[in-house]
Write a protein that holds these residues in place. Structure first.
Motif, PDB file in Angstrom:
ATOM      1  N   ALA A  60       0.822  -1.209   0.000  1.00 31.07           N
ATOM      2  CA  ALA A  60       0.000   0.000   0.000  1.00 31.07           C
ATOM      3  C   ALA A  60       0.855   1.258   0.000  1.00 31.07           C
ATOM      4  CB  ALA A  60      -0.929  -0.010   1.196  1.00 31.07           C
ATOM      5  N   MET A  83     -16.050  -4.132  -1.883  1.00 28.24           N
ATOM      6  CA  MET A  83     -14.698  -3.833  -1.381  1.00 28.24           C
ATOM      7  C   MET A  83     -14.191  -4.973  -0.498  1.00 28.24           C
ATOM      8  SD  MET A  83     -12.106  -1.809  -1.147  1.00 28.24           S
ATOM      9  CE  MET A  83     -12.255  -0.038  -1.331  1.00 28.24           C
ATOM     10  N   MET A  95     -10.867  -7.305  -1.049  1.00 29.38           N
ATOM     11  CA  MET A  95      -9.818  -7.497  -0.037  1.00 29.38           C
ATOM     12  C   MET A  95      -9.558  -8.985   0.186  1.00 29.38           C
ATOM     13  SD  MET A  95      -8.621  -4.650   1.172  1.00 29.38           S
ATOM     14  CE  MET A  95      -7.862  -5.305   2.645  1.00 29.38           C
ATOM     15  N   VAL A 107      -1.523  -5.417  -5.980  1.00 35.12           N
ATOM     16  CA  VAL A 107      -2.405  -4.399  -6.555  1.00 35.12           C
ATOM     17  C   VAL A 107      -2.445  -3.172  -5.649  1.00 35.12           C
ATOM     18  CG1 VAL A 107      -3.994  -5.965  -7.734  1.00 35.12           C
ATOM     19  CG2 VAL A 107      -4.398  -5.386  -5.350  1.00 35.12           C
ATOM     20  N   THR A 108      -2.932  -2.081  -6.208  1.00 38.20           N
ATOM     21  CA  THR A 108      -3.225  -0.910  -5.397  1.00 38.20           C
ATOM     22  C   THR A 108      -4.728  -0.711  -5.441  1.00 38.20           C
ATOM     23  OG1 THR A 108      -1.134   0.113  -5.960  1.00 38.20           O
ATOM     24  CG2 THR A 108      -2.856   1.579  -5.144  1.00 38.20           C
ATOM     25  N   ILE A 109      -5.337  -0.599  -4.262  1.00 36.06           N
ATOM     26  CA  ILE A 109      -6.783  -0.414  -4.227  1.00 36.06           C
ATOM     27  C   ILE A 109      -7.095   1.006  -3.797  1.00 36.06           C
ATOM     28  CG2 ILE A 109      -8.952  -1.158  -3.163  1.00 36.06           C
ATOM     29  CD1 ILE A 109      -7.690  -3.856  -2.667  1.00 36.06           C
ATOM     30  N   SER A 110      -7.958   1.687  -4.560  1.00 32.85           N
ATOM     31  CA  SER A 110      -8.367   3.004  -4.081  1.00 32.85           C
ATOM     32  C   SER A 110      -9.857   3.184  -4.322  1.00 32.85           C
ATOM     33  CB  SER A 110      -7.538   4.097  -4.748  1.00 32.85           C
ATOM     34  OG  SER A 110      -7.650   4.000  -6.142  1.00 32.85           O
ATOM     35  N   GLN A 111     -10.362   4.292  -3.829  1.00 31.13           N
ATOM     36  CA  GLN A 111     -11.790   4.541  -3.985  1.00 31.13           C
ATOM     37  C   GLN A 111     -11.976   5.810  -4.801  1.00 31.13           C
ATOM     38  OE1 GLN A 111      -9.968   4.558  -1.042  1.00 31.13           O
ATOM     39  NE2 GLN A 111     -11.476   4.579   0.573  1.00 31.13           N
ATOM     40  N   TYR A 146      -3.311  -4.999   3.263  1.00 28.94           N
ATOM     41  CA  TYR A 146      -4.291  -3.982   3.630  1.00 28.94           C
ATOM     42  C   TYR A 146      -4.364  -3.006   2.468  1.00 28.94           C
ATOM     43  CZ  TYR A 146      -4.127  -5.602   8.462  1.00 28.94           C
ATOM     44  OH  TYR A 146      -4.213  -6.350   9.598  1.00 28.94           O
ATOM     45  N   ARG A 147      -5.562  -2.552   2.124  1.00 27.06           N
ATOM     46  CA  ARG A 147      -5.649  -1.694   0.948  1.00 27.06           C
ATOM     47  C   ARG A 147      -5.100  -0.299   1.218  1.00 27.06           C
ATOM     48  NH1 ARG A 147      -9.988   1.868   1.422  1.00 27.06           N
ATOM     49  NH2 ARG A 147     -11.657   1.178   2.799  1.00 27.06           N
ATOM     50  N   HIS A 205      -2.739   2.097   4.150  1.00 29.51           N
ATOM     51  CA  HIS A 205      -1.955   2.219   5.381  1.00 29.51           C
ATOM     52  C   HIS A 205      -2.064   3.653   5.888  1.00 29.51           C
ATOM     53  CE1 HIS A 205       1.001  -1.372   4.638  1.00 29.51           C
ATOM     54  NE2 HIS A 205      -0.263  -1.714   4.503  1.00 29.51           N
ATOM     55  N   PRO A 252      -2.732   4.379  -0.202  1.00 26.75           N
ATOM     56  CA  PRO A 252      -1.752   4.486  -1.281  1.00 26.75           C
ATOM     57  C   PRO A 252      -1.575   5.901  -1.856  1.00 26.75           C
ATOM     58  CG  PRO A 252      -3.785   3.531  -2.113  1.00 26.75           C
ATOM     59  CD  PRO A 252      -3.946   3.665  -0.639  1.00 26.75           C
ATOM     60  N   LYS A 283     -14.779   6.684   1.692  1.00 24.71           N
ATOM     61  CA  LYS A 283     -15.283   7.121   0.382  1.00 24.71           C
ATOM     62  C   LYS A 283     -14.199   7.605  -0.583  1.00 24.71           C
ATOM     63  CE  LYS A 283     -19.585   8.603   2.517  1.00 24.71           C
ATOM     64  NZ  LYS A 283     -20.324   9.782   2.979  1.00 24.71           N
ATOM     65  N   GLY A 284     -12.974   7.694  -0.102  1.00 29.56           N
ATOM     66  CA  GLY A 284     -11.907   8.100  -1.000  1.00 29.56           C
ATOM     67  C   GLY A 284     -11.863   9.587  -1.307  1.00 29.56           C
TER      68      GLY A 284
END
Lengths: 125, 601
Positions: A20, A46, A50, A60-64, B6-7, B9, B64, B87-88
């Motif tokens: 991350a 989501m 995970m 991978v990189t996970i974002s929202q 973990y997506r 940190h 990230p 929610k980003g």
């Protein structure tokens, strides 16, 4: 620690934990997390992502992201492989997540049935 | 060991600076909020060491994206979790705002404070969890140690450090490779290696931050050093008033032992090495290597004459090598990336970078690492954001009580060992105190001399008695009783103390006085001849203060703050100061909102 090789092997395993924090160049998974997305079940999607990433030990990189206007098609999940266009999947259920991850993220095959939009590389960034 | 992905940190700075501005509380609230939104399995919270930007603490960085939130309050945490982590959406109001443009800067790397820095030693500080050896290994830690022990001979390690041009970061700048070679060449059945972490300069916190933020780097540097000189035992001498640094070092040592990085047959090379922590009681003189070793031996911390140098006869009479924390912090980088890479940063004679603790009247208080050769102006204005309150810069104090004050007109000198010595300061361990126009340079010199005078161990007469006499003269000058000839006497005493003291405490104690005499002699003269403190700092000098009746608005603020109750007057009517009672402290003049008070000429 009995050899330099041992350290290097250990490092490879441990790097997964740090993903991350240095994700440049990884495949990206983006989940729509606007109110519309959450209402349609984006949180469950989501969580399924995970779980898949952990089980399959992939990089991978996970974002929202917020609402992009296609509220009708939520939950939305985007996949972007390095150097490739961004593919948006719509009406994603936790059950769909496994096939998207296995076919698209791991094997590079787009899951055509679920695609609702495509963005070429560099477009709309 | 199974890694867990973990997506995101969330890094929370838990250096001493951010802890004191409330990081622990932030962490507690964050844990609760994550649970409330069922995010605890998706988001990892990581405690890190100092990010350097202590001014903006508590600091939180979210990956990230690498979004940098500053001055986070417990009440803000809920919003960060709900908006950003769920929610980003970045919480704009908590982003760093650029000093002059007030633009919000979302990520770390784009902030001015970080842009001009070059982080070699501090590379992991704020990036990894200092209490996790796994994170250190994941970012490439102990690779240099493994390389040195299994692929290089001790001589090759020394040659590499020599050709890198690494010089002691504790202040004097002695070539590290040469020091190692001297200790290597002394035949003995037992040798020691010591890390000097007895950081004691007022305003300095480089070594503390490094030990708190990346303890394994120092341990790795020490293992490589020990292998090079042939030592099997080492000490880290760290002062007891650094509890967090000691705590994290202790954890790091235990982890390194568990992984077999300390102990016997490290990396299967046949090399054995272990480390102890020795807590110092906080005497400044114990930063001097012979006094430090005496202290480890359980004796009173006092220096002894050299030679014999520690490389010949050190701890318990055995050949010993002592380096400073930051010096060891550079070693893994040199071994891993090669001398060439190290030399590519910095100047010809001062290779690499230097860590500085920026304090005083500066906007961005904090910890910075810059390439050698950068000018003071760049450090203070481009990285440090300039002087607080838009005031004019007067001087920069470098090198702590052993260093000197550099005046504003010399701001364009490059930061390297030779240039700083030339202007009467020294590199020192890295304290950088910024002073503005409201600072009295005589008072500053007195402050530093007071420090060294009370820290003098008392062994040598010139240092014990000489600093005392110098301090008495400075006290006199600051209270308006300076006499003609005082300045010459200070210079004479100062030079004698420097020449005749045994160790560098005495050898450098007069520096703050001598350097301010060199650059700010007119301020000393104003104190002595005109009985006036140009910066209005020294209380009780000269004529009583008077209020200009035409300007006075009768707010009575001055009367309320006067320590002598010398000011009287009816509300909304002009006030008066009784010249008999006025001690000329100047407090009233500082409080007056309409500048109606001044010293009678």
């Amino acid at each position: 620690m009995k050899s330099l090789e041992e350290l290097r092997r250990l490092r490879e395993t441990l790097q997964q934990d740090m993903l991350a924090r240095n994700g440049d160049g990884n495949p990206r998974i983006i989940v729509g997390m606007g109110t519309c997305g959450i209402a349609a079940g984006a949180r469950e999607v989501m969580q399924a992502i995970m779980q898949q990433v952990r089980e399959r030990n992939i990089t991978v990189t996970i974002s929202q992201t917020g609402c992009i206007g296609m509220c009708e098609k939520e939950p939305l999940m985007d996949v972007q492989l390095p150097g490739k266009g961004r593919i948006t999947y719509g009406h994603v259920t936790p059950k769909d997540v496994e096939s998207i991850i296995v076919q698209h993220v791991i094997n590079g095959q787009i899951v055509e049935d679920l695609v609702v939009a495509r963005l070429e590389e560099g477009e709309g960034q | 060991m199974k890694p867990t992905f973990y997506r995101s940190h969330v890094l929370i700075c838990t250096g001493t600076g951010c802890k004191s501005s409330g990081a622990s509380q932030i962490e507690a609230v964050l844990a609760k909020e994550l649970e409330k939104h069922n995010l605890q399995d998706e988001i990892k919270v990581v405690e890190t060491g100092c990010h350097g930007f202590c001014e903006k603490g508590p600091i939180m960085i979210v990956y990230p994206e690498g979004v940098f939130y500053c001055r986070v309050k417990p009440d803000d945490v809920g919003q960060i979790v709900e908006e950003h982590l769920l929610k980003g959406r970045i919480v704009d109001r908590l982003l760093y705002q650029e000093l002059h443009t007030e633009a919000s800067i979302p990520t770390y790397r784009e902030i001015d404070f970080y842009k001009k820095q070059h982080r070699i030693v501090l590379a992991n500080c704020g990036r990894i969890d200092p209490e996790s050896i796994e994170e250190y290994i994941a970012v490439g830690g102990y690779e240099a140690c493994g390389k040195a022990l299994t692929e290089m001979t001790p001589e090759e390690v020394i040659a590499e450090v020599k050709s890198a041009g690494l010089r002691g970061r504790g202040g004097a700048g002695f070539p590290t490779g040469l020091k190692w070679e001297l200790t290597r060449k002394t035949p003995s059945d037992k040798k020691y290696i010591i890390c000097n972490a007895d950081e004691g300069d007022p305003g300095a916190f480089m070594d503390r931050s490094l030990l708190e933020g990346d303890p394994h780097r120092i341990i790795e540097g020490m293992i490589i050093g020990a292998y090079a000189i042939g030592a099997d035992e080492g000490y880290i001498y760290v002062r007891a008033e650094y509890p967090l640094a000691i705590h994290r070092l202790q954890i790091a040592l235990n982890q390194a032992r568990k992984y077999g990085l300390l102990g016997e047959d490290i990396f299967g090379s046949g090399f054995n090495f272990d480390l102890h922590i020795k807590k110092g009681a906080g005497a400044f003189v114990c930063g001097e290597e012979t006094a430090l070793m005496a202290s480890i031996e359980g004796k009173r911390g006092m220096p002894r004459p050299k030679p014999p140098f520690p490389s010949v006869s050190g701890l318990w009479g055995k050949p010993t090598n002592i380096n400073n924390v930051e010096t060891f912090g550079n070693v893994p980088y040199i071994i891993k990336n090669g001398a060439e890479a190290f030399r590519s940063v910095g100047t010809e004679k001062s290779a690499g970078t230097k860590v500085f603790a920026l304090t005083g009247k500066i906007n961005n208080t904090g910890l910075v690492e810059v390439p050698m050769g950068m000018t003071l102006r760049e450090v203070i204005y481009d990285i440090g954001g300039g002087v607080t309150g838009g005031k004019a810069l007067k001087a920069v104090q470098i090198g702590g009580p052993s260093g000197g004050c550099i005046p504003a007109e010399l701001l364009d000198i490059p930061i390297d060992y030779e240039s700083l010595n030339e202007v009467g300061a020294m590199m020192g361990s890295g304290g950088m105190v910024v002073m503005d126009e409201t600072t009295c340079m005589v008072d500053v010199a007195r402050y530093f001399l007071q420090f060294t005078q009370s820290e003098s161990c008392g062994k040598c007469t010139p240092c014990r008695e000489g600093t005392k006499r110098m301090l008495e003269i400075l006290d006199r000058i600051c209270s308006g009783e300076g006499q003609p000839g005082d300045l010459e006497l200070l210079e004479e005493l100062g030079n004698h103390i420097k020449d005749t003291s045994l160790c560098q405490l005495g050898g450098s104690a007069p520096n703050p006085v001598l350097s301010t005499l060199r650059y700010f002699r007119d301020e000393y003269e104003a104190h002595i001849n005109d009985k006036r403190c140009p910066a209005n700092v020294c209380a009780g000098m000269g004529a009583p203060y008077v209020i200009d009746e035409l300007t006075c608005i009768g707010c009575s603020l001055c009367a309320r703050f006067c320590p002598m109750d010398a000011i009287s007057g009816d509300k909304k009517k002009p006030h008066k100061i009784d010249p008999e009672q006025c001690i000329a402290c100047g407090v009233c003049a500082g409080k007056c909102p309409v500048h109606a008070i001044s010293q009678a000429s």
